[in-house]
Design an enzyme around this catalytic site. Structure first.
Site, PDB file in Angstrom:
ATOM      1  N   SER A  83       0.824  -1.212   0.000  1.00  0.00           N
ATOM      2  CA  SER A  83       0.000   0.000   0.000  1.00  0.00           C
ATOM      3  C   SER A  83       0.857   1.262   0.000  1.00  0.00           C
ATOM      4  O   SER A  83       0.411   2.305  -0.484  1.00  0.00           O
ATOM      5  CB  SER A  83      -0.936   0.015   1.204  1.00  0.00           C
ATOM      6  OG  SER A  83      -1.908  -0.985   1.052  1.00  0.00           O
ATOM      7  N   GLU A 280     -10.235   6.605   1.973  1.00  0.00           N
ATOM      8  CA  GLU A 280      -9.796   5.220   1.796  1.00  0.00           C
ATOM      9  C   GLU A 280     -10.715   4.224   2.497  1.00  0.00           C
ATOM     10  O   GLU A 280     -10.930   4.315   3.714  1.00  0.00           O
ATOM     11  CB  GLU A 280      -8.378   5.026   2.353  1.00  0.00           C
ATOM     12  CG  GLU A 280      -7.871   3.622   2.076  1.00  0.00           C
ATOM     13  CD  GLU A 280      -6.718   3.159   2.956  1.00  0.00           C
ATOM     14  OE1 GLU A 280      -6.027   2.219   2.539  1.00  0.00           O
ATOM     15  OE2 GLU A 280      -6.513   3.713   4.049  1.00  0.00           O
ATOM     16  N   ASP A 285      -8.910  -4.533   2.409  1.00  0.00           N
ATOM     17  CA  ASP A 285      -7.609  -5.205   2.329  1.00  0.00           C
ATOM     18  C   ASP A 285      -7.390  -6.142   3.509  1.00  0.00           C
ATOM     19  O   ASP A 285      -6.974  -7.283   3.334  1.00  0.00           O
ATOM     20  CB  ASP A 285      -6.523  -4.120   2.282  1.00  0.00           C
ATOM     21  CG  ASP A 285      -5.129  -4.662   2.422  1.00  0.00           C
ATOM     22  OD1 ASP A 285      -4.661  -5.326   1.472  1.00  0.00           O
ATOM     23  OD2 ASP A 285      -4.489  -4.434   3.466  1.00  0.00           O
TER      24      ASP A 285
HETATM   25 ZN   LIG Z   1      -2.599  -5.162   2.425  1.00  0.00          ZN
END
Ligand SMILES: [Zn+2]
Length: 478
Positions: A83, A280, A285
């Site tokens: 990221s 975000e 994730d």
């Molecule tokens: Zn990640």
């Protein structure tokens, strides 16, 4: 002929006069980043919506935008990015190494879109469901070769000029040794991770920020009229904010990503020069790392609801607003279809899940199996994780996971609890999806856009080209 020219000249003049949008750059920009939001994650979450609401034509809002494209995500030193490198590319238009925040591979600071927006007089905001010092927001307003230096990133924020911060991660903003029992929005104890006596919350306050910290901050946030507020530092949790599935079922008071987005709109839209905000969906994730299908779904839908807040604003200011939705990378190698069960996905298997696996394990009865209370673990998976009527094969998978956990073994790159992964894999198998990994993959990821100059965000682009397109549209130099 002469007459025709005259008419077309008049028509052209009329078009130029009545369509200022074609000449003007966007004044209000929403840069929406889904962390780990690959094509499979988007499609899967949309399938879930259709199943849950029994509406075959239901779509995620982000999948209805008129412009769409694909992005490559690789980093300078590895084809599978993280990221930090991905967000640096999206924030600056430059490739960098894994782990680097707002710097090139030589450690040179890179100008970010947020910094350029400030130079152009725009108000700015950073919103996330992770710690606010986590890699994605950090890459827009901090500069360090070490994404783990979150204390340093918090200090960078103090001087960043960003007007609106909201997310988790109080631990990097309070002096060392500070400890507040059960003080955060999900009842966790707040403990400082700092190694010094700096009280950044106090310093933000001295700089004119309204601060919203922990459990008390949630109450204050929910009672605030943000049209009357100029600058915000909102940190609700000790570390990351809860997964959306847990927020909806256990921590409803805790602001959602949509709530934070609306507050930012109210604060930042007062500026006549407009705003630039990065929002975000950070924990899509994390759920994908844990191979937790419903965790992915709920956080993706929550992210879509934040996009809906931006879209409502766009509808009021269609000639001045741009919304761009991207991902930093794919996580989990999520595959929609698994060989053993043939041509089907069974979304119905996921409807009864009421918690993330992480919440189940760390805040539920999960740890009890380590004290020999294996039945309590299985009961909890039944009541909150949708795993009823375990088959002999499924029970064997869970017993094996618990055996491995008791023996001190872990699963995957990030050392997951093998029993937890057994549970997420059973749920995944029931829905007939599969995962190739507990880390990221190098797959290309979808992008979509609507609004002023949205057409600049179509086609196949590298992640650096997304930032460059943004800079071009806004007249920024990055
Ligand atoms: Zn990640």
């Amino acid at each position: 002929m002469k007459r025709l020219n005259k008419i077309s000249g008049l028509l052209l003049a009329a078009v130029l006069i009545t369509s200022p949008a074609y000449a003007a750059k966007p004044k209000y920009v929403f840069y929406m980043v889904g962390d780990g939001l690959g094509a499979a994650q988007r499609q899967f979450s949309e399938f879930f919506l259709k199943e849950k609401d029994r509406k075959t034509d239901e779509k995620l809002l982000m999948d209805t935008f008129p412009v769409s494209g694909l992005n490559s995500t690789y980093a300078t030193n590895t084809l599978i990015t993280d990221s930090a490198a991905a967000a640096t590319a999206l924030a600056t238009g430059h490739k960098t190494n894994k782990g680097y925040i707002g710097q090139d591979p030589n450690g040179k600071d890179l100008e970010t879109l947020i910094e350029e927006a400030e130079k152009h007089g725009m108000s700015t905001g950073l919103i996330t469901t992770t710690r606010i010092t986590h890699a994605t927001p950090a890459a827009f307003a901090a500069h360090t070769p070490d994404r783990n230096d979150e204390n340093g990133i918090a200090e960078d924020y103090l001087d960043s000029g960003v007007d609106f911060f909201a997310g988790g991660g109080i631990r990097h903003f309070i002096p060392k040794d500070v400890k507040i029992a059960n003080g955060d929005a999900v009842g966790h104890t707040i403990k400082s991770k700092r190694k010094d006596d700096k009280d950044l919350v106090k310093e933000f306050s001295a700089k004119g920020y309204d601060t919203f910290i922990g459990k008390e901050g949630v109450k204050k946030f929910n009672a605030t009229d943000f049209n009357k507020v100029e600058k915000v530092l909102a940190l609700f949790t000790y570390t990351h904010m809860p997964y959306e599935i847990d927020r909806e079922n256990k921590f409803q008071d805790c602001p959602s990503i949509a709530d934070m987005t609306q507050a930012a709109i109210d604060v930042l839209s007062k500026n006549k020069d407009g705003f630039f905000m990065m929002i975000e969906g950070g924990r899509i994730d994390h759920a994908a790392h844990a191979n937790d299908p419903t965790g992915v779904i709920y956080d993706t839908i929550a992210f879509d609801k934040a996009i809906d807040k931006a879209y409502n604003f766009y509808k009021q200011h269609p000639e001045e607003t741009l919304i761009v939705v991207v991902a930093d990378h794919e996580t989990g190698g999520m595959g929609l279809g698994f060989d053993s069960q043939g041509y089907k996905l069974d979304m119905g298997q996921l409807l009864d899940v009421k918690a993330s696996i992480e919440d189940n394990i760390f805040n539920g009865a999960g740890l009890e199996y380590k004290q020999g209370k294996r039945e309590a673990f299985l009961t909890m998976l039944n009541t909150t994780y949708g795993l009823d009527n375990l088959t002999a094969e499924e029970k064997a998978m869970l017993e094996k996971g618990m055996d491995e956990s008791d023996a001190g073994k872990t699963f995957g790159y990030y050392k997951y609890d093998p029993a937890a992964i057994a549970a997420t894999h059973i749920l995944s198998q029931r829905a007939n999806i599969s995962w190739t990994t507990t880390i990221h993959t190098a797959s290309m990821v979808p992008m979509s856009a609507i609004g002023v100059d949205a057409q600049q965000f179509g086609g196949y682009k590298d992640n650096t080209e997304v930032a460059k397109a943004m800079a071009k549209v806004l007249g920024f130099s990055i």
